[in-house]
Design a protein around this motif. Structure first.
Motif, short mmCIF file in Angstrom:
data_model
loop_
_atom_site.label_atom_id
_atom_site.label_comp_id
_atom_site.label_asym_id
_atom_site.label_seq_id
_atom_site.Cartn_x
_atom_site.Cartn_y
_atom_site.Cartn_z
N ILE A 132 32.75 24.63 44.61
CA ILE A 132 32.41 26.05 44.69
C ILE A 132 32.70 26.62 46.08
CG2 ILE A 132 29.99 25.95 45.37
CD1 ILE A 132 31.22 27.91 42.37
N LYS A 133 32.71 25.79 47.10
CA LYS A 133 32.95 26.29 48.46
C LYS A 133 34.33 26.92 48.62
CE LYS A 133 34.67 21.97 50.47
NZ LYS A 133 34.44 20.95 51.47
N TYR A 134 35.27 26.60 47.73
CA TYR A 134 36.62 27.16 47.80
C TYR A 134 36.77 28.48 47.03
CZ TYR A 134 38.08 22.63 49.61
OH TYR A 134 38.20 21.50 50.36
N ILE A 135 35.82 28.79 46.17
CA ILE A 135 35.94 29.93 45.28
C ILE A 135 35.58 31.22 46.02
CG2 ILE A 135 35.25 30.96 43.07
CD1 ILE A 135 36.56 28.17 42.81
N ASN A 136 36.53 32.15 46.02
CA ASN A 136 36.27 33.47 46.59
C ASN A 136 35.84 34.42 45.48
OD1 ASN A 136 37.28 36.34 47.33
ND2 ASN A 136 37.09 35.29 49.30
N GLU A 137 36.61 34.42 44.40
CA GLU A 137 36.27 35.25 43.24
C GLU A 137 37.14 34.85 42.05
OE1 GLU A 137 37.59 39.50 43.40
OE2 GLU A 137 38.27 38.92 45.41
N ILE A 138 36.77 35.38 40.90
CA ILE A 138 37.54 35.16 39.68
C ILE A 138 37.92 36.54 39.15
CG2 ILE A 138 37.50 34.23 37.33
CD1 ILE A 138 35.22 32.34 38.38
N ILE A 139 39.22 36.73 38.89
CA ILE A 139 39.70 38.02 38.41
C ILE A 139 40.56 37.83 37.16
CG2 ILE A 139 39.62 39.11 40.69
CD1 ILE A 139 42.65 38.69 40.93
N ASP B 198 39.63 27.88 55.10
CA ASP B 198 39.45 28.19 56.52
C ASP B 198 38.97 29.62 56.76
OD1 ASP B 198 40.49 25.63 57.04
OD2 ASP B 198 42.54 26.42 57.01
N GLY B 199 38.28 30.21 55.82
CA GLY B 199 37.73 31.54 56.00
C GLY B 199 38.72 32.68 55.96
N SER B 200 40.02 32.38 55.82
CA SER B 200 40.98 33.49 55.82
C SER B 200 42.15 33.30 54.86
CB SER B 200 41.51 33.73 57.24
OG SER B 200 42.18 32.58 57.69
N ASN B 201 42.71 32.12 54.77
CA ASN B 201 43.85 31.88 53.88
C ASN B 201 43.39 31.89 52.43
OD1 ASN B 201 45.72 31.54 55.99
ND2 ASN B 201 45.14 29.40 56.22
N GLN B 202 44.08 32.68 51.62
CA GLN B 202 43.74 32.77 50.21
C GLN B 202 44.94 32.43 49.34
OE1 GLN B 202 42.22 36.74 49.54
NE2 GLN B 202 40.14 36.10 50.01
N ALA B 203 44.65 31.93 48.15
CA ALA B 203 45.66 31.70 47.13
C ALA B 203 44.95 31.82 45.79
CB ALA B 203 46.30 30.33 47.28
N GLY B 204 45.68 32.28 44.79
CA GLY B 204 45.11 32.38 43.45
C GLY B 204 45.76 31.36 42.55
N ILE B 205 44.97 30.79 41.65
CA ILE B 205 45.51 29.86 40.66
C ILE B 205 45.23 30.42 39.26
CG2 ILE B 205 45.41 27.83 42.16
CD1 ILE B 205 42.87 26.97 40.62
N ILE B 206 46.25 30.38 38.42
CA ILE B 206 46.11 30.85 37.04
C ILE B 206 45.64 29.69 36.19
CG2 ILE B 206 47.29 31.82 35.04
CD1 ILE B 206 49.33 33.03 37.02
#
Length: 155
Positions: A33-40, A94-102
């Motif tokens: 869960i620590k990696y999850i920013n949001e689910i869209i 790292d608090g800034s880099n984001q990526a989305g996975i389908i």
């Protein structure tokens, strides 16, 4: 794995923690869960030329450009049409880099207990790409805990 990543994994294995579960086909995967920013939901993805085929493109998420990766393609599986349950899990590193996975379906957030977490099999063919960090096994079955850094950042 870097020493920091090894230490973080050792902490997760010894203490357990919350995991977001999702499916690709009938296989259940998990992400700490620590990696999850949001689910869209699936939205318009802008295709970027000359990138690996598992990178679907980019989206604009509140003014931030986020690369989108198809987990199906990354795992060498055939793509299927998106439906109302297909979604993008936005990961943050790292608090800034984001990526989305389908992913095909998000299931639930669960707590993995230390006694349910075990190492991947030593057989190199089972986890040759090292995308699977640990296995979670309980009365509900086996879940494959993904190594998010390798899944997203390695080519």
């Amino acid at each position: 794995m870097s020493n920091i990543t090894k230490e973080a994994n050792k902490d997760f294995v010894s203490a357990g923690g919350e995991v977001l579960l999702f499916t690709i086909d009938d296989v259940v995967y998990g992400i700490e869960i620590k990696y999850i920013n949001e689910i869209i939901g699936i939205e318009q993805i802008t295709v970027v030329p000359k990138v690996p085929d598992y990178i679907k493109g980019i989206i604009n998420l509140r003014g931030k450009t986020v690369p989108i990766i198809s987990v199906r393609k990354r795992f060498g599986k055939e793509e299927i049409p998106y439906d109302e349950r297909t979604c993008i899990i936005v990961l943050e590193f790292d608090g800034s880099n984001q990526a989305g996975i389908i992913v095909d379906r998000v299931r639930e957030v669960t707590t993995a207990k230390p006694e349910e977490i075990c190492a991947t099999p030593a057989n190199k063919n089972v986890n040759a790409n090292h995308y699977i960090k640990n296995i979670i096994e309980n009365s509900e079955g086996i879940k494959l805990l993904l190594n998010c850094e390798k899944l997203v950042m390695e080519q």
